[in-house]
Write an enzyme that holds these catalytic residues in place. Structure first.
Site, short mmCIF file in Angstrom:
data_model
loop_
_atom_site.label_atom_id
_atom_site.label_comp_id
_atom_site.label_asym_id
_atom_site.label_seq_id
_atom_site.Cartn_x
_atom_site.Cartn_y
_atom_site.Cartn_z
N LEU A 30 -0.16 12.11 -18.65
CA LEU A 30 -1.06 13.07 -19.27
C LEU A 30 -2.52 12.94 -18.83
O LEU A 30 -3.14 13.93 -18.43
CB LEU A 30 -0.95 12.92 -20.80
CG LEU A 30 -1.86 13.81 -21.64
CD1 LEU A 30 -1.55 15.28 -21.40
CD2 LEU A 30 -1.70 13.48 -23.12
N ARG A 86 10.11 18.47 -22.33
CA ARG A 86 10.50 17.91 -21.03
C ARG A 86 11.70 16.99 -21.25
O ARG A 86 11.70 16.16 -22.18
CB ARG A 86 9.31 17.12 -20.47
CG ARG A 86 9.47 16.65 -19.06
CD ARG A 86 8.17 16.14 -18.49
NE ARG A 86 7.63 14.99 -19.24
CZ ARG A 86 6.59 14.26 -18.84
NH1 ARG A 86 5.96 14.57 -17.72
NH2 ARG A 86 6.16 13.24 -19.55
N LYS A 123 13.49 -1.76 -15.37
CA LYS A 123 12.65 -2.63 -16.21
C LYS A 123 13.53 -3.47 -17.15
O LYS A 123 13.33 -4.67 -17.29
CB LYS A 123 11.65 -1.80 -17.01
CG LYS A 123 10.58 -1.14 -16.15
CD LYS A 123 9.74 -2.16 -15.42
CE LYS A 123 8.72 -1.55 -14.49
NZ LYS A 123 8.07 -2.53 -13.61
N ASN A 153 1.01 3.19 -23.08
CA ASN A 153 0.55 4.21 -22.12
C ASN A 153 -0.84 3.89 -21.59
O ASN A 153 -1.84 4.29 -22.20
CB ASN A 153 0.59 5.59 -22.77
CG ASN A 153 2.01 6.04 -23.04
OD1 ASN A 153 2.68 5.47 -23.89
ND2 ASN A 153 2.48 7.00 -22.29
N TYR A 160 14.40 4.34 -13.52
CA TYR A 160 13.17 3.53 -13.59
C TYR A 160 13.22 2.61 -14.81
O TYR A 160 12.99 1.41 -14.72
CB TYR A 160 11.92 4.43 -13.65
CG TYR A 160 10.70 3.68 -14.09
CD1 TYR A 160 10.07 2.78 -13.23
CD2 TYR A 160 10.17 3.83 -15.38
CE1 TYR A 160 8.95 2.05 -13.64
CE2 TYR A 160 9.05 3.12 -15.79
CZ TYR A 160 8.45 2.23 -14.92
OH TYR A 160 7.36 1.51 -15.33
N LEU A 215 0.82 -1.22 0.00
CA LEU A 215 0.00 0.00 0.00
C LEU A 215 0.85 1.27 0.00
O LEU A 215 0.41 2.32 0.46
CB LEU A 215 -0.99 0.00 1.19
CG LEU A 215 -1.89 -1.25 1.27
CD1 LEU A 215 -2.82 -1.16 2.50
CD2 LEU A 215 -2.74 -1.41 0.01
N ASP A 266 11.95 13.09 -22.83
CA ASP A 266 10.82 12.68 -23.68
C ASP A 266 11.28 12.46 -25.12
O ASP A 266 12.07 13.24 -25.64
CB ASP A 266 9.73 13.78 -23.70
CG ASP A 266 8.84 13.74 -22.47
OD1 ASP A 266 8.92 12.76 -21.71
OD2 ASP A 266 8.06 14.69 -22.29
N SER A 311 7.87 -2.18 -19.61
CA SER A 311 7.40 -0.90 -20.13
C SER A 311 8.03 -0.61 -21.48
O SER A 311 9.17 -1.01 -21.74
CB SER A 311 7.82 0.20 -19.14
OG SER A 311 7.70 1.46 -19.73
N1 LIG Z 1 1.12 3.08 -15.28
C1 LIG Z 1 1.98 3.09 -16.29
O1 LIG Z 1 1.98 4.02 -17.09
C2 LIG Z 1 2.95 1.94 -16.49
C3 LIG Z 1 3.59 1.81 -17.73
C4 LIG Z 1 4.49 0.76 -17.92
C5 LIG Z 1 4.75 -0.12 -16.88
N2 LIG Z 1 4.12 0.04 -15.68
C6 LIG Z 1 4.44 -0.90 -14.59
O2 LIG Z 1 3.26 -1.59 -14.22
C7 LIG Z 1 3.30 -1.89 -12.83
C8 LIG Z 1 2.02 -1.38 -12.19
O3 LIG Z 1 1.91 0.01 -12.42
P1 LIG Z 1 0.71 0.89 -11.85
O4 LIG Z 1 0.53 2.03 -12.77
O5 LIG Z 1 -0.42 0.02 -11.53
O6 LIG Z 1 1.38 1.45 -10.51
P2 LIG Z 1 0.77 1.60 -9.05
O7 LIG Z 1 1.76 2.38 -8.26
O8 LIG Z 1 -0.63 2.07 -9.12
O9 LIG Z 1 0.77 0.07 -8.55
C9 LIG Z 1 1.91 -0.55 -8.01
C10 LIG Z 1 1.51 -1.18 -6.70
O10 LIG Z 1 2.63 -1.86 -6.14
C11 LIG Z 1 2.66 -1.58 -4.75
N3 LIG Z 1 4.07 -1.77 -4.33
C12 LIG Z 1 5.17 -1.06 -4.70
N4 LIG Z 1 6.26 -1.60 -4.15
C13 LIG Z 1 5.87 -2.68 -3.43
C14 LIG Z 1 6.54 -3.65 -2.67
N5 LIG Z 1 7.86 -3.63 -2.49
N6 LIG Z 1 5.81 -4.62 -2.06
C15 LIG Z 1 4.46 -4.67 -2.21
N7 LIG Z 1 3.78 -3.79 -2.93
C16 LIG Z 1 4.47 -2.80 -3.55
C17 LIG Z 1 2.11 -0.19 -4.58
O11 LIG Z 1 1.57 0.04 -3.31
C18 LIG Z 1 1.04 -0.17 -5.67
O12 LIG Z 1 -0.21 -0.59 -5.15
C19 LIG Z 1 4.56 -1.25 -12.27
O13 LIG Z 1 5.57 -2.25 -12.22
C20 LIG Z 1 4.90 -0.21 -13.32
O14 LIG Z 1 6.25 0.09 -13.34
C21 LIG Z 1 3.22 1.05 -15.47
#
Ligand SMILES: NC(=O)c1ccc[n+]([C@@H]2O[C@H](COP(=O)([O-])OP(=O)(O)OC[C@H]3O[C@@H](n4cnc5c(N)ncnc54)[C@H](O)[C@@H]3O)[C@@H](O)[C@H]2O)c1
Length: 339
Positions: A199, A289, A152, A178, A148, A33, A292, A124
């Site tokens: 965005l 930015r 990945k 995205n 970051y 959380l 980008d 990603s």
């Molecule tokens: N949202 C995007 O644009 C995007 C794009 C590409 C990849 N991702 C990847 O997808 C995954 C999910 O992204 P999201 O947008 O849902 O992010 P988010 O932050 O909403 O969800 C990630 C969740 O992981 C939990 N968390 C983080 N570290 C933790 C740990 N050590 N132990 C337990 N829980 C942990 C956080 O509390 C959160 O609920 C991530 O790995 C992110 O890097 C996201």
């Protein structure tokens, strides 16, 4: 299948839990959380009409996870947990390397120890770096401009090597483009803390009057209208992509782009949002930015051919569902530090 979903209280994880439950799978969520709230899991349960087992804790801690692996006989892990704020990763790189790499290593090791055969990983499109679009899975990865992105690329490498050394371990690496939008119920969606990095949540907050105007970073790129072009994908399509990946897994490592294969510019997205929702989104063009790139969209044919998965929802659906969520009670109560 009995599936462990790490980060299942987060944005993409919660939507994927809904799809998993609706597809008939059982779900155990582990989340610390750090970027989400417990209530989201309740919302997932009410949308799907099924229960989720929830554990609050950190997936970098093997001692905590062993009890969960011992108590459940998992068929697979979908590993979402991680930090994702690109800008913060530049300022606090070790925080990102520690969390994002240790979580992946710990979970992959426990899968070997407890004979969990399937592993789906959230990667990603950022791993493509400055490659020219459409991005295709076979491309050499180029350095990303931030820690970051490096976490990945490194996690992918680690999983490839672990799978090579452990025949029978089936890994699916999903490179998201995205993700935007929300479940159509408006009960779950994206609720970033503080100023949004992405965005769509910025657009919804400007439309809502929480922020005065949208900053459009650059209108001098070599694109149709000068603004940056990205491949926006509805989060429910993305969620369905995980089910397809999990259900079609086979031996070895499989890498898939999850995108629509279509690029949309920032200005096109703003225009679509205003039209679909009949609400103004004041914006101002500011400088580019750092970090980008001009254009990033997927070649999405591999996932279609091998998984039978395609993104079905369009930009209009994404704009409508994002706005619907912003106007729901959920968005206000889920976000912190919105001002
Ligand atoms: N949202 C995007 O644009 C995007 C794009 C590409 C990849 N991702 C990847 O997808 C995954 C999910 O992204 P999201 O947008 O849902 O992010 P988010 O932050 O909403 O969800 C990630 C969740 O992981 C939990 N968390 C983080 N570290 C933790 C740990 N050590 N132990 C337990 N829980 C942990 C956080 O509390 C959160 O609920 C991530 O790995 C992110 O890097 C996201």
């Amino acid at each position: 299948m009995n599936v462990l979903v790490t980060g299942g209280a987060g944005y993409i994880g919660s939507h994927t839990c809904v799809s998993l439950l609706k597809a008939g799978h059982d779900v155990v969520v582990v989340d610390n959380l750090s970027n989400s709230k417990r209530e989201t899991v309740d919302q997932v349960e009410s949308i799907a009409g099924k229960n989720v087992t929830f554990y609050e804790g950190d997936v970098t801690e093997a001692g905590f996870l062993v009890e969960i692996f011992a108590a459940h006989s998992f068929d697979g892990v979908i590993h979402f947990a991680g930090y994702k704020a690109v800008g913060e990763s530049v300022d606090l790189p070790s925080k990102y390397y520690r969390n994002n790499l240790l979580s992946t290593i710990t979970l992959a090791e426990l899968c070997q120890e407890y004979d969990v055969p399937k592993f789906v990983f959230s990667s990603s499109a950022t791993v493509y770096g400055e490659n020219a679009s459409p991005m295709i899975e076979s491309m050499d990865l180029l350095p990303t401009t931030n820690p970051y992105g490096e976490t990945k690329a490194m996690s992918e490498r680690i999983l490839i090597d672990i799978a090579k050394a452990n025949p029978g371990f089936e890994v699916s690496i999903l490179r998201y483009f995205n993700p935007v939008g929300a479940h159509e119920s408006g009960l779950i969606g994206e609720s970033p803390n503080g100023i949004p990095n992405n965005l769509m949540p910025y657009v919804t907050q400007v439309a809502k009057g929480i922020r005065e105007k949208l900053n459009v970073f650059g209108d001098d790129y070599d694109t149709l209208d000068g603004s940056g072009v990205r491949d926006y994908i509805h989060v429910m399509d993305l969620a369905d992509g995980h089910i397809a990946a999990l259900e079609n897994l086979s031996d070895g490592v499989h890498i898939y782009n999850l995108g629509t294969g279509r690029g949309t510019s920032v200005l096109q997205l703003v225009e679509a949002f205003q039209q679909v929702n009949d609400v103004p989104v004041p914006y101002e063009v500011v400088g580019r930015r750092a970090g980008d790139i001009a254009v990033c969209y997927a070649d999405a044919t591999k996932a279609e051919q091998e998984l039978g998965w395609v993104a079905k929802r369009g930009i209009q659906d994404m704009c409508r569902d994002a706005w619907n969520y912003e106007n729901s009670v959920g968005a206000e109560s889920m976000s912190q530090n919105r001002k």
